[in-house]
Design an enzyme around this catalytic site. Structure first.
Site, PDB file in Angstrom:
ATOM      1  N   VAL A 117       0.797  -1.236  -0.232  1.00  0.00           N
ATOM      2  CA  VAL A 117       0.482  -0.160  -0.010  1.00  0.00           C
ATOM      3  C   VAL A 117       0.797   1.314   0.146  1.00  0.00           C
ATOM      4  O   VAL A 117       2.216   1.724   0.604  1.00  0.00           O
ATOM      5  CB  VAL A 117      -0.885   0.747   0.942  1.00  0.00           C
ATOM      6  CG1 VAL A 117      -2.208  -0.801   0.516  1.00  0.00           C
ATOM      7  CG2 VAL A 117       0.266  -0.371   2.060  1.00  0.00           C
ATOM      8  N   SER A 118       0.487   2.567  -0.236  1.00  0.00           N
ATOM      9  CA  SER A 118       1.210   3.942  -0.895  1.00  0.00           C
ATOM     10  C   SER A 118       1.655   4.882   1.043  1.00  0.00           C
ATOM     11  O   SER A 118       2.506   4.852   0.880  1.00  0.00           O
ATOM     12  CB  SER A 118       0.396   4.495  -1.301  1.00  0.00           C
ATOM     13  OG  SER A 118       0.516   4.146  -2.715  1.00  0.00           O
TER      14      SER A 118
END
Length: 123
Positions: free
Chosen positions: A20-21
Site C-alpha cells: 500500500v502507499s
C-alpha cells in the site's frame, strides 16, 4: 564466473507480495494478504513467505520487494501472488514478469473485485 541464470536452488516457494502507499492504508495491506492467502490455499498452494511494503510502487527502496527479488534471483520462488499488477510496480510490470520468468518464477495476479475499496481506488 558464476552465471546468474544458473539454477542454484529449486523453485519451490509460494509467496505473497502486498503493498500500500501510505500507513493509513494498513487495513488494506492486511486485507490483501488475507485474501491472497485464502486464494492460494483454495488453489492448493501453501504460502511459505509474505512480503509487504508501505510506500510508493515507483520506489526502488522497498525492503519487502528487494527481499523478494533476491529470492527470485536465487531461483527459490515458484509463484508470487499479488492482488493487482500495480502492487508490484507502478510501471513496467511486463518487464518484471519477463525477468521473473527467466528465473523460473510465475507471477499470479488475482485482480479480484474483493480488493476494490475507496482507499485503493484513490491511490
Amino acid at each position: 564466473m558464476n552465471n546468474p541464470l544458473k539454477n542454484t536452488s529449486e523453485n519451490n516457494k509460494y509467496v505473497i507480495y502486498a503493498r500500500v502507499s501510505s500507513p493509513k492504508q494498513k487495513d488494506d495491506l492486511t486485507r490483501q494478504i488475507s485474501i491472497l492467502k485464502e486464494y492460494s490455499l483454495k488453489n492448493g498452494h501453501k504460502i511459505d513467505e509474505v512480503f509487504e511494503d508501505i510506500g510508493s510502487g515507483m520506489s526502488s527502496d522497498r525492503k519487502g520487494f528487494n527481499q523478494l527479488l533476491s529470492m527470485i534471483f536465487k531461483r527459490e520462488v515458484n509463484t508470487v501472488f499479488i492482488s493487482f499488477k500495480d502492487r508490484l510496480s507502478r510501471f513496467g510490470f511486463n518487464y518484471l514478469e519477463n525477468i521473473c520468468s527467466k528465473f523460473g518464477t510465475k507471477i499470479e495476479v488475482l485482480d479480484d473485485d474483493n480488493f476494490r475499496n475507496k482507499d485503493m481506488e484513490k491511490e
